[in-house]
Design a protein around this motif. Structure first.
Motif, mmCIF file in Angstrom:
data_model
loop_
_atom_site.group_PDB
_atom_site.id
_atom_site.type_symbol
_atom_site.label_atom_id
_atom_site.label_comp_id
_atom_site.label_asym_id
_atom_site.label_seq_id
_atom_site.Cartn_x
_atom_site.Cartn_y
_atom_site.Cartn_z
ATOM 1 N N VAL A 160 0.852 -1.190 0.000
ATOM 2 C CA VAL A 160 0.000 0.000 0.000
ATOM 3 C C VAL A 160 0.891 1.245 0.000
ATOM 4 O O VAL A 160 1.771 1.372 0.856
ATOM 5 C CB VAL A 160 -0.932 0.020 1.222
ATOM 6 N N PRO A 161 0.696 2.168 -0.921
ATOM 7 C CA PRO A 161 1.486 3.410 -0.931
ATOM 8 C C PRO A 161 1.116 4.288 0.279
ATOM 9 O O PRO A 161 0.058 4.926 0.290
ATOM 10 C CB PRO A 161 1.093 4.082 -2.247
ATOM 11 N N LEU A 162 1.953 4.324 1.269
ATOM 12 C CA LEU A 162 1.631 5.051 2.498
ATOM 13 C C LEU A 162 1.545 6.556 2.273
ATOM 14 O O LEU A 162 0.880 7.263 3.040
ATOM 15 C CB LEU A 162 2.678 4.733 3.567
ATOM 16 N N GLU A 163 2.181 7.041 1.214
ATOM 17 C CA GLU A 163 2.126 8.473 0.931
ATOM 18 C C GLU A 163 0.699 8.928 0.608
ATOM 19 O O GLU A 163 0.369 10.107 0.775
ATOM 20 C CB GLU A 163 3.073 8.846 -0.200
ATOM 21 N N TYR A 164 -0.143 8.014 0.164
ATOM 22 C CA TYR A 164 -1.542 8.365 -0.067
ATOM 23 C C TYR A 164 -2.189 8.907 1.201
ATOM 24 O O TYR A 164 -2.961 9.863 1.170
ATOM 25 C CB TYR A 164 -2.339 7.129 -0.522
ATOM 26 N N PHE A 165 -1.877 8.264 2.325
ATOM 27 C CA PHE A 165 -2.485 8.643 3.600
ATOM 28 C C PHE A 165 -1.784 9.859 4.207
ATOM 29 O O PHE A 165 -2.425 10.726 4.783
ATOM 30 C CB PHE A 165 -2.427 7.464 4.567
ATOM 31 N N ARG A 166 -0.484 9.908 4.058
ATOM 32 C CA ARG A 166 0.282 11.036 4.595
ATOM 33 C C ARG A 166 -0.244 12.356 4.078
ATOM 34 O O ARG A 166 -0.385 13.329 4.831
ATOM 35 C CB ARG A 166 1.751 10.869 4.188
ATOM 36 N N ASP A 167 -0.581 12.388 2.813
ATOM 37 C CA ASP A 167 -0.943 13.652 2.174
ATOM 38 C C ASP A 167 -2.348 14.143 2.523
ATOM 39 O O ASP A 167 -2.624 15.341 2.409
ATOM 40 C CB ASP A 167 -0.830 13.506 0.648
ATOM 41 N N ILE A 168 -3.242 13.234 2.940
ATOM 42 C CA ILE A 168 -4.633 13.656 3.126
ATOM 43 C C ILE A 168 -5.239 13.152 4.433
ATOM 44 O O ILE A 168 -6.460 13.035 4.554
ATOM 45 C CB ILE A 168 -5.510 13.185 1.940
ATOM 46 N N LYS A 169 -4.418 12.888 5.455
ATOM 47 C CA LYS A 169 -4.968 12.321 6.691
ATOM 48 C C LYS A 169 -5.625 13.361 7.596
ATOM 49 O O LYS A 169 -6.266 13.000 8.595
ATOM 50 C CB LYS A 169 -3.890 11.564 7.465
#
Length: 378
Positions: free
Chosen positions: A155-164
């Motif tokens: 899972v690309p964790l940067e997806y969550f970092r950017d919009i959490k």
């Protein structure tokens, strides 16, 4: 014997792990933080050394925020139970392990927490747009499995970092720690749960939880910590706040040595080896029409965890034959992840899971593929 169940527990262990455990039992034996004599101080220095290495491996600034646990399950339960309160909202995925699902379902019943699921597809992929849609100002906690224990998908964790937004990000790194580079600062991870007996090459009964500074979290258990013993209230500083009871110092001695092994080999080299095994395995089975492969087909999108089935055969039967006839050890079934199997379309019988480790070879794959072909013919 060919061991291909590294997602459950890695085997064999590096010789230095066995040596370190033996050395601790023979020459130290004492508990860390429980006495002031020389063996206890030696044990304390070893535990601190292990904590520091874990902090370095995950780019954690303050090693005191690394809490030792019995494994990823305890770590996840500690984080979930310690953070979620009456009516809170959590966002997680349909590919999570029961070590996430079960505590969430329990709190759903007892504390009326609201669970929102991100629907992953059969390849274990997630849409960034759905994450943005599901996470709101009310979301307190986001829980995501970094690498699926069913398909190996990353899972690309940067997806969550950017919009959490204001939510805390809890990452389950049970399958990735020690294999895939992990940086809590780079990915904005607030809590990281990991186990010591899989990719970290230590023994069972070890693991940990990282908790970022300024996060208020309740301990899962209370008791002796070796500090502030004159008080009947739990200490409020890390790691003592979260580490009641005697640590598994024997296991930590092994983990301390396995971390030396990993740091010496290099995470990138370990992942590169397993990626080559993945590419080789997929190349070998792609031409076998009777084998169904689930999850990503690109090695760069996964770790060396595979779920397969033979058409019109029960996975439990195939796993049994591999064990008894060929001495090949895999795991068949639902792998404590029914939701993930529903997502991949393999519920209720599950799959044959094949998980390679650092000590596996191309020869192991050749023998496995030959054995599968023989099973197909029978």
């Amino acid at each position: 014997m060919i061991y291909l169940d590294n997602s459950a527990t890695s085997f064999p262990k590096p010789p230095c792990v066995i040596e370190a455990i033996g050395d601790y039992l023979k020459h130290t034996g004492a508990s860390s933080g429980r006495s002031g004599h020389k063996p206890a101080l030696k044990a304390a220095r070893m535990v601190f050394s292990c904590r520091e290495k874990l902090a370095g491996l995950f780019n954690i600034k303050d090693s005191s925020r690394v809490v030792f646990t019995s494994g990823a399950t305890e770590s996840l339960n500690t984080a979930i139970s310690g953070l979620m309160e009456e009516g809170d909202e959590v966002v997680t995925t349909t590919m999570e392990h029961n070590s996430v699902m079960r505590p969430l379902r329990y709190l759903e019943k007892t504390k009326s927490i609201r669970i929102k699921f991100l629907n992953m597809n059969e390849l274990g992929a997630i849409k960034k747009g759905e994450i943005k849609e599901k996470i709101t100002e009310k979301t307190k906690l986001i829980i995501v499995n970094h690498v699926s224990n069913i398909t190996g998908s990353i899972v690309p964790l940067e997806y969550f970092r950017d919009i959490k937004k204001n939510a805390l990000l809890l990452v389950d790194a049970a399958q990735s720690a020690g294999i895939h580079p992990m940086d809590v600062e780079k990915y904005g991870i607030d809590l990281l749960a990991f186990t010591g007996h899989k990719g970290l090459l230590g023994v069972t009964g070890t693991g940990g939880l990282y908790v970022r500074e300024n996060i208020r979290i309740k301990p899962l258990k209370f008791g002796g910590t070796g500090s502030l013993s004159e008080k009947e209230e739990q200490p409020d500083f890390f790691p003592d706040k979260m580490e009641s009871g005697t640590l598994n110092t024997t296991g930590i001695a092994g983990l301390n040595a396995s971390l030396d092994f990993i740091l010496n080999k290099g995470i990138e080299n370990i992942m590169s080896h397993e990626r080559k095994l993945s590419e080789y395995f997929m190349e070998k089975i792609n031409s076998i029409d009777e084998i169904i492969l689930y999850g990503p087909r690109e090695a760069e999108k996964k770790l060396a965890v595979f779920s397969i089935n033979i058409k019109d055969r029960d996975p439990a039967e195939t796993g049994f034959i591999l064990d008894r006839k060929y001495d090949i050890y895999v795991r068949a079934g639902l792998h404590c992840s029914p939701s993930a199997h529903k997502t991949t379309g393999t519920y209720p019988k599950g799959t044959i899971r094949i998980s390679f480790g650092y000590f596996n070879s191309f020869d192991d794959i050749d023998f496995l593929v030959t054995s599968l072909k023989e099973i197909i013919k029978t």
